[in-house]
Every structure is written in C-alpha cells, then in structure tokens.
Enzyme design. Structure first.
Site, PDB file in Angstrom:
ATOM      1  N   GLY A 295      -5.518  22.091 -77.474  1.00  0.00           N
ATOM      2  CA  GLY A 295      -5.002  22.954 -76.419  1.00  0.00           C
ATOM      3  C   GLY A 295      -3.564  22.618 -76.097  1.00  0.00           C
ATOM      4  O   GLY A 295      -3.142  22.696 -74.941  1.00  0.00           O
TER       5      GLY A 295
ATOM      6  N   ASP B 249      -9.801  26.305 -83.671  1.00  0.00           N
ATOM      7  CA  ASP B 249     -10.743  26.584 -82.580  1.00  0.00           C
ATOM      8  C   ASP B 249     -11.663  25.378 -82.464  1.00  0.00           C
ATOM      9  O   ASP B 249     -12.439  25.088 -83.384  1.00  0.00           O
ATOM     10  CB  ASP B 249     -11.545  27.859 -82.910  1.00  0.00           C
ATOM     11  CG  ASP B 249     -12.545  28.209 -81.817  1.00  0.00           C
ATOM     12  OD1 ASP B 249     -13.028  29.355 -81.803  1.00  0.00           O
ATOM     13  OD2 ASP B 249     -12.868  27.326 -80.977  1.00  0.00           O
TER      14      ASP B 249
ATOM     15  N   SER C 170     -11.770  16.812 -64.720  1.00  0.00           N
ATOM     16  CA  SER C 170     -11.208  17.513 -63.557  1.00  0.00           C
ATOM     17  C   SER C 170     -11.825  16.908 -62.309  1.00  0.00           C
ATOM     18  O   SER C 170     -12.856  16.241 -62.385  1.00  0.00           O
ATOM     19  CB  SER C 170     -11.590  19.000 -63.632  1.00  0.00           C
ATOM     20  OG  SER C 170     -11.501  19.608 -62.349  1.00  0.00           O
TER      21      SER C 170
ATOM     22  N   TYR D  10     -18.524  25.368 -65.198  1.00  0.00           N
ATOM     23  CA  TYR D  10     -17.276  24.602 -65.370  1.00  0.00           C
ATOM     24  C   TYR D  10     -17.495  23.189 -64.819  1.00  0.00           C
ATOM     25  O   TYR D  10     -17.155  22.189 -65.461  1.00  0.00           O
ATOM     26  CB  TYR D  10     -16.126  25.295 -64.639  1.00  0.00           C
ATOM     27  CG  TYR D  10     -14.790  24.612 -64.764  1.00  0.00           C
ATOM     28  CD1 TYR D  10     -14.335  23.737 -63.768  1.00  0.00           C
ATOM     29  CD2 TYR D  10     -13.969  24.812 -65.869  1.00  0.00           C
ATOM     30  CE1 TYR D  10     -13.117  23.092 -63.871  1.00  0.00           C
ATOM     31  CE2 TYR D  10     -12.741  24.180 -65.983  1.00  0.00           C
ATOM     32  CZ  TYR D  10     -12.322  23.328 -64.976  1.00  0.00           C
ATOM     33  OH  TYR D  10     -11.101  22.682 -65.082  1.00  0.00           O
TER      34      TYR D  10
END
Ligand SMILES: NC(=O)C1=CN([C@@H]2O[C@H](COP(=O)(O)OP(=O)(O)OC[C@H]3O[C@@H](n4cnc5c(N)ncnc54)[C@H](O)[C@@H]3O)[C@@H](O)[C@H]2O)C=CC1
Ligand SMILES: CCCCCC(=O)CC\C=C/C=C/C=C/[C@@H](O)[C@@H](O)CCCC(=O)O
Length: 337
Positions: free
Chosen positions: A85, A137, A211, A224
């Site tokens: 990414g 990917d 996160s 998520y």
C-alpha cells in the site's frame, strides 16, 4: 460477587483500584465499597505497591531504550524495505521516510497509476536504483509471493517489511478481512521466509499496521475493528514465537488514530459503510474530538521501531493528544509461551 478473597491477585488489584476511585470521590455513594476497603487496607497497599513497581519498571525499561544513547539503534543506510500500500496515504509517507534515511524500498500496490507516478518522483529525488514499484494485490497470494521474490532479486536482501495496505469496507466485509488481515499474515510469513537468520536472512523488522480501532472497538466499523484487533493479536503472538525461535526478526504493530488520507473519505460512501452509513456523523464527531494526524506523523513511529532493537512485540499507539506511546499489558496478558 463471591467472596473476593478467593479471587486471583490481578482481579483483586483491579477491584481495589476501582473501589479506591469510588473512595476518592467518596460522597456517601460508595459506602458499601468504603466498608470493603476498611476491611482490607493492607491487601490494597500490597497490590498497589506490587503493580505500581511493575509498571514503573516497564516504563523505565522502555524509556531507557527508546531514544536514549543506551539503546542499540540500527542504521537504515543500505537496508532494503518492502511497503504494501505504498502508492498513497500512510504507506506513501513511510516509503519517503525510509528512503530519506538511506534505505532502498519496494513499494507494492494495486494502484498502478499512482504507484508509477510516485516511483518517477522518487527516481528524480533518490536515483532510479533506490526504489521499485510492483503492481500487487495483497489478497492474491501468488502476486504477493512474486512481489517479495522480485524485491530480493532486485536488491539482494530484505530487512524491513511494512504490512500497511488496508481498506474500510463494512459492506464487502470479506474483502476487508482479506486485505487487512489475511494479506498482513501472508506478508508476515513471506517476510520471515526471507529475513529469518535460520533461512540465511539478515534478520530485521516486520511492522504490521493496525489502528486505535484495534484497541478500542468502533461501533460503526465492526469488521474493520475485527481486522485491526486481529493484527495486534497475531503480531504479539508471532513476535513471541520469533523470540522463542530466535528468528532474529522483530515484529511490531502501530496503532494510529485518525490520519488525513483517502481512507477517511470512505465514511461518506454507502458502498463502503453499508448499514453503518447512517452513522457517518458519529465517526466525524470522533474525528473532531480526537483530531486528525497528517501521514508524516506515523513515519517517526516507524523509524523508532526500526532503529530500536529492544521493542519486539511492542504495540505502538500514535494519537494527537499523546503522540507516540505504547499499549501496556498486565502480567496476565503477556504472550503465553
Ligand atoms: N487513515 C486513517 O485514519 C488510519 C489508517 N490506518 C491504517 O493505515 C493503513 C493505510 O491506510 P491509509 O493510508 O489511511 O489508506 P489509503 O486508502 O490512503 O491507502 C491505502 C493504500 O493501500 C492500497 N491497497 C488497498 N488494497 C490493496 C490491496 N488489496 N493490495 C495492495 N494494495 C492495496 C491502496 O491502493 C492505497 O494505496 C491501513 O491499514 C489503515 O487501516 C490506521 C489508523 C488510522
Ligand atoms: C473511518 C475509516 C477509517 C478508519 C481509520 C482508523 O483506523 C481511525 C482510528 C479509529 C479509531 C480512533 C479512535 C480514537 C480514540 C481516541 O479516544 C484516542 O485519543 C484514545 C487514546 C488511546 C490511548 O492513548 O491509549
């Protein structure tokens, strides 16, 4: 509650700590607790002293290693990194941060146009031999395997893997799990394949991007949240395995708060939020309350974890309010060997 005398020590510590909070704000409400505290003042003192000393020791050992002369800090010059990414957002900032420190970087991403554009910019700044863009990917295991192989063929070695690629999609939730969790696990396994000293690797660091949603559940992003909780659990466990197995590879997670990237735009898209689209203003209120970082704020955390060899398994948090700090886990929550 059954007699608290029969509870385990960690329970009693937290029980008394909560009770003491009631006492501190004693206004008659905590009479029942007050009587409990009166019965057991000695146990309370013992638990507080033991736990306080332990947490102080943890803090001191971490602060004595992070940023001080005494901790061993590796140099990034000549190191080889792979960032998933890496074409935009946080990954893009990490790529630049690593190259500014002298590392060579393979940035892999599905965003071909953005990736190639960024590679051209990097070539002009650092020279065409210092970076490599690979269309990949992370949900396709053959593509990911090929990207790692091409990176090692190009640069000869691999020292740093940043499993950063991630999406927010509560509607196509399987895709979220495949990118955020499965892709990260594959990236970690491939990193170990090339970096483990037992395999002829030179060791190094694998950093998995979680996160704050991996530490505190976000109501309107349950999948998520699951993916980010999974990143922390997996990473803490395999970091312990790396210790026990003497892989020579440190493995960490970073948990940022909100960061100003395209990912935040997904909140306003029904195709991403699904049934939670109606709650988008709740998430925006969180952003207002907790603040939003720029992507560069994550880079220093990455560099700290790369350069400091004493933090294997640590869970780094990066918030607007407290900056870079670490999640604390009590003795009962340490990885079981
Ligand atoms: N933006 C934020 O508020 C926060 C983001 N994070 C995490 O940081 C990481 C990066 O996110 P951002 O930079 O904010 O998002 P972003 O959407 O700006 O960048 C994500 C990058 O990953 C790439 N990507 C997506 N799916 C991919 C796949 N299957 N294979 C390869 N590449 C793929 C995208 O093309 C893009 O270049 C994610 O894991 C995210 O969960 C963590 C905390 C806060
Ligand atoms: C919205 C789509 C993308 C989501 C991107 C994220 O992952 C954002 C992070 C998610 C949640 C953020 C929570 C913030 C929590 C604050 O309360 C924070 O200040 C808590 C501090 C925790 C600590 O310092 O220990």
């Amino acid at each position: 509650m059954k007699d608290i005398d029969s509870q385990p020590s960690w329970f009693m510590f937290h029980y008394y700590r909560e009770q003491s909070k009631i006492i501190e704000n004693f206004n008659g409400f905590g009479y029942e607790s007050y009587s409990v505290m009166q019965k057991r003042p000695i146990q309370i003192g013992i638990y507080y002293l033991v736990e306080f000393a332990r947490q102080e020791e943890q803090r001191e050992s971490r602060s004595s290693t992070v940023g001080s002369q005494r901790c061993s800090r590796i140099q990034m010059e000549g190191k080889v990194a792979l960032v998933t990414g890496g074409a935009q957002g946080i990954g893009k900032a990490i790529v630049r941060g690593l190259m500014e420190k002298g590392a060579s970087v393979a940035l892999i991403d599905i965003a071909v146009e953005k990736g190639e554009e960024y590679k051209n910019v990097l070539d002009k700044e650092f020279g065409s031999d210092k970076s490599l863009f690979i269309k990949c990917d992370v949900t396709k295991k053959d593509q990911l395997k090929d990207a790692f192989q091409k990176t090692v063929e190009r640069f000869g070695k691999l020292h740093i893997v940043i499993n950063n690629a991630g999406i927010n999609n509560e509607k196509n939730w399987e895709k979220t799990i495949n990118v955020n969790l499965t892709g990260m696990i594959r990236g970690t396994h491939l990193g170990l394949k090339y970096m483990r000293t037992q395999n002829g690797g030179e060791g190094g660091l694998i950093l998995n991007m979680s996160s704050l949603a991996g530490i505190m559940p976000v109501a309107h992003q349950p999948v998520y949240t699951a993916s980010k909780f999974g990143i922390i659990g997996f990473t803490r466990a395999i970091a312990a395995a790396s210790d026990v197995g003497q892989y020579g590879v440190r493995i960490n997670t970073i948990c940022p708060g909100f960061v100003n990237t395209d990912l935040l735009q997904t909140i306003d898209k029904e195709e991403n939020m699904g049934e939670y689209f109606q709650y988008r203003d709740n998430i925006k209120a969180m952003m207002d309350q907790y603040g939003i970082h720029e992507p560069t704020s994550v880079v220093q955390g990455v560099i700290d974890l790369i350069e400091n060899e004493n933090l294997n398994g640590a869970v780094m948090k990066i918030t607007v309010s407290a900056g870079i700090h670490y999640e604390e886990y009590g003795p009962q929550y340490q990885p079981k060997m």
